[in-house]
Design an enzyme around this catalytic site. Sequence first.
Site, PDB file in Angstrom:
ATOM      1  N   MET A 117       0.834  -1.194   0.000  1.00 55.76           N
ATOM      2  CA  MET A 117       0.000   0.000   0.000  1.00 55.76           C
ATOM      3  C   MET A 117       0.877   1.257   0.000  1.00 55.76           C
ATOM      4  O   MET A 117       1.162   1.815  -1.041  1.00 55.76           O
ATOM      5  CB  MET A 117      -0.949   0.002   1.213  1.00 55.76           C
ATOM      6  CG  MET A 117      -1.929   1.146   1.238  1.00 55.76           C
ATOM      7  SD  MET A 117      -3.123   1.155  -0.098  1.00 55.76           S
ATOM      8  CE  MET A 117      -4.108  -0.262   0.308  1.00 55.76           C
ATOM      9  N   CYS A 118       1.298   1.719   1.166  1.00 58.07           N
ATOM     10  CA  CYS A 118       1.981   3.004   1.269  1.00 58.07           C
ATOM     11  C   CYS A 118       3.385   2.985   0.680  1.00 58.07           C
ATOM     12  O   CYS A 118       3.813   3.960   0.055  1.00 58.07           O
ATOM     13  CB  CYS A 118       1.990   3.490   2.714  1.00 58.07           C
ATOM     14  SG  CYS A 118       0.299   3.774   3.327  1.00 58.07           S
ATOM     15  N   VAL A 119       4.112   1.883   0.856  1.00 59.87           N
ATOM     16  CA  VAL A 119       5.437   1.787   0.235  1.00 59.87           C
ATOM     17  C   VAL A 119       5.279   1.806  -1.282  1.00 59.87           C
ATOM     18  O   VAL A 119       5.943   2.570  -1.984  1.00 59.87           O
ATOM     19  CB  VAL A 119       6.198   0.532   0.717  1.00 59.87           C
ATOM     20  CG1 VAL A 119       7.468   0.308  -0.096  1.00 59.87           C
ATOM     21  CG2 VAL A 119       6.525   0.652   2.209  1.00 59.87           C
ATOM     22  N   THR A 122       4.087   5.322  -2.592  1.00 62.09           N
ATOM     23  CA  THR A 122       5.126   6.342  -2.455  1.00 62.09           C
ATOM     24  C   THR A 122       6.262   6.124  -3.444  1.00 62.09           C
ATOM     25  O   THR A 122       6.739   7.072  -4.075  1.00 62.09           O
ATOM     26  CB  THR A 122       5.657   6.365  -1.010  1.00 62.09           C
ATOM     27  OG1 THR A 122       4.564   6.672  -0.127  1.00 62.09           O
ATOM     28  CG2 THR A 122       6.764   7.376  -0.834  1.00 62.09           C
TER      29      THR A 122
END
Length: 189
Positions: A117-119, A122
């Site tokens: 998700m966030c990795v 980003t």
Amino acid sequence: MNTGLIVIDIQNDYFPGGSYPLVGSEAAAHVGSGVLEAARAAALPVIHFQHIADSADATFFRPGTPGADIHPLVAPRDDERVLVKAAPNSFIGTGLEELLRGDDVDQLIVIGMMSSMCVDATVRAALDLGFSVTVVHDACAAPDLEFDGTSLPGHLVHAAFMAALGDAGARVVSEAELELAADSAGVAR
């Protein structure tokens, strides 16, 4: 090239006893701690991210809860920036790009949670913005997921996302493969 370290959402809710524990979060945080210490020794700029859930029905990272706190293994020092975010992509609503450009950082090392998700969000955004990105895969963790009746263990979710990020243009390495050294001017190479 100037390098900076991005530490994404290594927060208590992702650990055993938290509201959304990930597979391998403890091991990833230990590796992340080593990467963080190496970055500090090389005098790299470090930016920590703390995800705070902004919806009333959030089940983790709720404001003011211990689960939303950054895990002690990677706790920021007073001289390190901590940016709060509400979206998976760390560039959204945080001023991250401006901070990096202001520090002349064009190369990122990324560690954190969740790989899926966030990795992922980003790293892909950073690549789109023209940054060179290295992901330290053993300093990241993912959850078990399910798709179309198929259960996917967290280690396979993590592997699939690391493979996809490598295919997208990121350099994906282990902590042992990461080389951080500062030259006489204190600039990482």
